[in-house]
Design a protein around this motif. Structure first.
Motif, short mmCIF file in Angstrom:
data_model
loop_
_atom_site.label_atom_id
_atom_site.label_comp_id
_atom_site.label_asym_id
_atom_site.label_seq_id
_atom_site.Cartn_x
_atom_site.Cartn_y
_atom_site.Cartn_z
N MET A 1 14.34 28.85 57.57
CA MET A 1 14.86 29.01 56.23
C MET A 1 13.77 29.01 55.29
O MET A 1 13.95 30.02 54.45
N MET A 5 12.84 32.58 53.14
CA MET A 5 12.97 32.66 51.64
C MET A 5 11.92 32.85 50.93
O MET A 5 11.88 33.66 50.20
N LEU A 8 11.33 36.59 51.11
CA LEU A 8 12.38 37.46 50.30
C LEU A 8 11.68 37.39 48.90
O LEU A 8 11.49 38.26 48.28
N VAL A 9 11.30 35.95 48.60
CA VAL A 9 10.75 36.12 47.15
C VAL A 9 9.42 36.93 47.09
O VAL A 9 9.46 37.67 46.00
N MET A 12 10.34 40.57 46.76
CA MET A 12 10.98 40.83 45.36
C MET A 12 9.68 40.91 44.00
O MET A 12 9.92 42.00 43.72
N LEU A 13 8.81 40.14 44.39
CA LEU A 13 7.79 39.84 43.31
C LEU A 13 7.00 41.48 43.70
O LEU A 13 6.67 42.16 42.44
N GLY A 131 15.59 42.45 51.17
CA GLY A 131 15.49 41.70 50.04
C GLY A 131 15.74 42.39 48.80
O GLY A 131 16.09 41.66 47.73
N VAL A 156 22.25 43.41 49.26
CA VAL A 156 20.99 43.26 49.36
C VAL A 156 20.66 43.97 50.75
O VAL A 156 21.21 43.86 51.72
N PHE B 19 18.08 35.91 41.40
CA PHE B 19 16.76 36.32 41.30
C PHE B 19 16.41 37.84 41.47
O PHE B 19 15.63 38.47 40.81
N LEU B 26 8.64 41.06 33.94
CA LEU B 26 8.14 40.27 35.12
C LEU B 26 7.55 38.95 34.81
O LEU B 26 7.85 37.80 35.17
#
Lengths: 358, 603
Positions: A1, A5, A8-9, A12-13, A131, A156, B19, B26
């Protein structure tokens, strides 16, 4: 998990600059995308096949990209523009391997200045990373009529993966990678709709209703607009939506017939003539052999029963056609035939089908 | 993002979505996202207490007032009887009673009974669903699959996929007009529960989804009845009515199949109706209806579905001239009923929230026959709960008495006035006399209008059609004015049969000239329905903090005819209470007479 996560983060960044430029609300994005889509009405309305669907305008003069399902297979194909204008259309080209069809609004109405998606531009967008937030636009369930706007859903990209699903008992015609979406986008009539980024940039063509035959679960997917897949049986040749739209015809290597014309023909020449395929299960007996042909040179004779090709069993004539579809001229195939009660192995070097007037 | 143990739960999913979706620079995105998350969490905790688990029926609901009124779906409470059990997030089980039903719109109003007399319920603030846009976020709260045994609602989050959607009725019921489509998860048990915007305002009641091959669970396509539609019916529902929806009295169709044509809606059939009497014709193009432009049949049905039977709605049409060109006309159309016959107490088949093999909410125990809710219930044909109608009616009459109570004036009443007759307003005079009957003499209603005498014995049973409609051209002014005195002097007991509350209706005072926008002159009124001497009337009251005023009356002698319409204005004190000093009478769309009252003489 936790690691998922983080992944994914990070994803996205990485995408953030592209995603976050816009100050447009999702509603504004939706109203910008909606005029570029059409409601399609064609064949269907039976056996759970809807008689309605969705299409994406890809030119100002009315070319429309949609899914090559049952829907366009109609002599009375109609589209409704976003403003409710009702028009007729015809199929220009259908590319089964991309599961895509190109339609054109009837020239009689010489539509011009229609809003559209520039597929060449869209195809330059890098493949989205799992994502990434997406929007799905379609006329699923035929909720909208005439000038009412399409359904828009948000989701998504859950994965970029290949499909191993089945439609009823048929294989998914498209074998390339797809965007798997975490939202329930592929409802009846959604096929041919648009998958876009959060900013309304076209990234995919929403696919069919597709159920996994093992788990009985449904998959929601879209074919990426930048998809490039290998043409079946033609090494080195690729197919893309962009090419379909630019050339306005399906890829036909010399002699490779359209799907509609395929029965009994294939793109390689063997030189044998089979018995008439009267039944679905007619076995592939050779009736005649041209002496100066690949089969003749390999030693095939009338009344030979073709049993294996390159080790694959060949139970019926239609199976033989399907198998030979995967070869191209110049390929050498091992053909095992039963003659009386013995097996003979023949090496057949396939030739291109000579161009002859139809 | 904090690491969480166990499978991805709803909250962390929300956080991920939040998010991914935030359109932010940003820099500082983390804090902005965190702020948005915190805001959403705050909203959810603020709105959750108003969410009802309708245990009887296995659905959801939402409280809309501190005294316990709550909305849910008709299909949740259908067949469950008048006494219900409901759970609130405070963990308690409450008794509740059925108040009003809208079976076409799939809405039910129920009332929760407080556990202690002074208890105030938490309730949701009604939003404005006309402002909801595609792309807005929405929160659905409810009790899907009856998951929460402590009645804590489940929260799902999603996007508005479409607005002003039309969904066809199923078996003549549950026609979802002008509804909100969202991809927010809606599952069995969510029915009747609230859809909120991110401000925490109630924008709809979840009740349907589009289901196909995948079973009756979330399909990414859910529909909520818009709260603005429900607002139009709320007065009816509170009055314990079995609400009927509306029809126009005209069949409409999409314009021809002609290629390249823009969509238009044309009148393709007409039945005797107010629309026909107002001048609607075959072939007319509907341009605007209820203030909204109409280009498809769906949009027409969307507007129609917003209104209860009997409401007057502005309609603009375009009619092509034979000589070429076209005229636009506006009319105010009184809507007919939707149901072919008067509704009976409902006994419909219960729609299944699930199907075999799928999660079904557990069956609830039937409330015992001594449920306190039954004290608030009275059965009567044509009503969902007659008890609430009587309550509302008596409240209305009490409010009328505050300003116009003439119960002591049992003798003759005389009103003298200047009269302005006909469309041209020809000046004359009029005297009206309400002669009170004594013993053998019956009540008489007399008028001397412009030198002509009229007399009516309103309670006589064998009145001719002509005398009921006197004076000619008024549509029955004498019959109608007789009822006005009955109301002011005797209240609800001045009539025969059941005097009932008729819910809320818009009222349009007469105008010199048709306004561009009828909504500007519209008054929201409460309606009292009365009958006397074969004349059925609707009385319109304008609510006010200091009591109610009678502003209008429509006396109907025959349902296929136009009523006599009377508008009351310029209220002034008479004997310490208020009476109207301007009375405008019209019939069949034409002014009959305007009265400027010079004196009221009440004995």
């Amino acid at each position: 998990m936790g690691s998922q996560m983080r992944m994914l983060v990070v994803g996205m960044l990485f995408l953030a600059p592209a995603l976050l430029l816009a100050d447009e609300t999702l509603g504004e994005v939706a109203s910008r995308v909606n005029p570029r889509l059409v409601k399609v009405y064609g064949s269907g309305g039976v056996k759970g096949l809807p008689g309605y669907g969705t299409g994406i305008l890809v030119s100002a003069d009315g070319y429309i990209l949609t899914t090559a399902n049952h829907l366009p297979d109609s002599s009375d194909l109609r589209v409704h523009l976003h403003d409710g204008t009702r028009l007729t259309a015809k199929v220009v080209a259908s590319e089964p391997e991309l599961d895509a069809a190109l339609l054109k609004i009837n020239d009689k109405h010489s539509p011009d200045g229609l809003p559209f998606f520039d597929i060449a531009q869209a195809a330059k967008t890098p493949t989205l990373i799992p994502g990434t937030g997406v929007l799905a636009f379609s006329n699923q369930f035929q909720i909208a009529t005439r000038d009412e706007p399409m359904t828009v859903q948000r989701g998504v990209v859950a994965a970029v993966a290949q499909l191993y699903g089945r439609i009823g008992v048929f294989e998914a015609p498209y074998t390339g990678s797809v965007y798997v979406i975490d939202a329930i986008t592929n409802n009846p009539g959604a096929a041919g709709g648009a998958l876009t980024t959060r900013r309304g940039e076209l990234v995919g063509l929403i696919g069919r209703e597709l159920r996994n035959d093992q788990t009985q679960t449904w998959i929601n997917y879209a074919i990426p607009v930048n998809a490039t897949i290998a043409a079946r049986g033609v090494a080195g040749r690729t197919l893309s939506l962009m090419e379909l739209i630019e050339k306005k015809e399906a890829y036909r290597p010399s002699g490779r017939p359209d799907r509609a014309e395929r029965s009994g023909q294939w793109n390689v020449r063997t030189g044998w003539t089979l018995v008439p395929a009267i039944l679905d299960r007619t076995p592939p007996y050779i009736e005649e052999v041209e002496p100066a042909s690949p089969a003749g040179r390999a030693g095939a004779k009338p009344d030979d029963l073709i049993v294996y090709i390159d080790g694959a069993p060949v139970p019926t004539i239609s199976a033989l056609y399907d198998i030979l579809d995967k070869y191209r001229p110049g390929d050498k195939v091992q053909v095992e035939v039963r003659r009386l009660d013995r097996l003979h192995t023949l090496t057949v070097e396939l030739e291109p089908v000579p161009k002859t007037p139809r | 993002m904090p690491a969480r143990k166990g499978p991805m739960c709803g909250v962390s999913l929300l956080a991920v979505l939040g998010f991914a979706w935030s359109a932010l620079p940003l820099q500082g995105a983390d804090t902005r996202v965190a702020a948005e998350d915190a805001q959403r969490v705050e909203t959810v905790s603020r709105i959750s207490p108003s969410v009802v688990a309708v245990v009887t029926g296995g659905g959801s609901g939402v409280l809309i007032s501190a005294d316990g009124y709550a909305l849910t779906n008709f299909h949740v409470v259908a067949g469950q009887g008048p006494a219900l059990r409901c759970g609130l997030p405070d963990g308690n089980l409450y008794h509740a009673v059925l108040v009003g039903l809208d079976r076409i719109g799939d809405v039910a109003l129920i009332k929760l009974l407080p556990r202690k007399p002074e208890q105030k319920f938490p309730f949701a603030v009604l939003g404005n669903s006309d402002l909801v846009k595609v792309g807005d976020w929405s929160l659905a709260l409810g009790n899907p699959f009856m998951l929460a045994t402590d009645f804590t609602p489940t929260v799902t989050f999603g996007m508005v996929s479409g607005v002003k959607r039309y969904q066809y009725p199923e078996r003549g019921m549950f026609e979802y007009t002008d509804c909100i489509q969202s991809d927010t998860s809606i599952n069995p048990g969510n029915s009747g529960g609230p859809l909120f915007n991110l401000k925490g305002e109630l924008i709809g009641i979840n009740g349907r989804g589009s289901f196909d091959k995948r079973g009756r669970v979330n399909s990414g396509v859910g529909y909520a009845i818009s709260i603005n539609q429900i607002k139009n019916f709320l007065g009816h529902l509170k009055a314990g009515l079995l609400v009927d929806h509306a029809s126009l009295g005209a069949v409409v169709a999409s314009s021809s199949e002609e290629e390249g044509a823009r969509p238009r809606v044309l009148v393709s059939g007409l039945i005797p109706s107010d629309a026909e009497r107002r001048g609607l014709q075959l072939g007319d193009e509907l341009v605007r209806f209820g203030g909204r432009s109409v280009t498809t049949v769906n949009q027409f049905k969307n507007v129609l579905g917003l209104y209860p039977k009997g409401w007057r709605v502005p309609l603009a049409i375009r009619r092509e001239r034979e000589s070429g060109g076209a005229d636009t006309r506006q009319m105010l159309v009184r809507l007919m009923g939707y149901e072919r016959q008067e509704p009976e107490a409902p006994q419909p088949p219960k729609p299944v929230p699930g199907r075999p093999g799928q999660p079904m909410p557990p069956a609830a125990p039937k409330p015992s026959a001594d449920s306190p809710a039954l004290k608030l219930f009275e059965a009567k044909a044509g009503y969902a709960n007659w008890h609430f109608n009587k309550m509302e009616r008596d409240r209305l009459l009490a409010n009328l008495k505050v300003r116009s109570d003439f119960s002591a004036k049992t003798g003759d009443w005389v009103m003298r006035s200047k009269a302005y007759l006909g469309e041209k307003g020809r000046e004359g005079s009029a005297v009206f006399r309400w002669a009170a009957g004594t013993g053998a003499t019956p009540d008489r209603m007399m008028a001397l209008i412009d030198g002509i005498d009229f007399t009516l014995e309103p309670l006589k049973t064998d009145l001719s059609a002509q005398s009921l409609r006197d004076p000619p051209g008024s549509g029955g002014l004498l019959s109608a004015l007789y009822q006005v005195r009955q109301l002011f002097q005797k209240g609800g007991s001045g009539f025969v049969g059941d005097t009932s509350h008729g819910g809320m209706e818009p009222y349009y005072p007469p105008q010199e000239k048709d306004p561009e926008d009828w909504s500007v002159v519209r008054i929201d009124t409460e309606v009292l329905r009365v009958a006397l001497g074969g004349v059925e009337s609707k009385l319109f009251f304008q609510p006010g903090a200091e009591g109610y005023l009678l502003v209008g009356l429509e006396a109907t002698l025959d349902r296929d005819e136009d009523p006599c319409e009377i508008h009351f204005g310029d209220y002034r004190p008479v004997d310490g209470k208020l009476l109207p000093f301007r009375i405008q009478i019209s019939h069949a769309g034409r002014p009959y007479c305007r009265l400027e009252v010079q004196s009221w003489d009440l004995k």
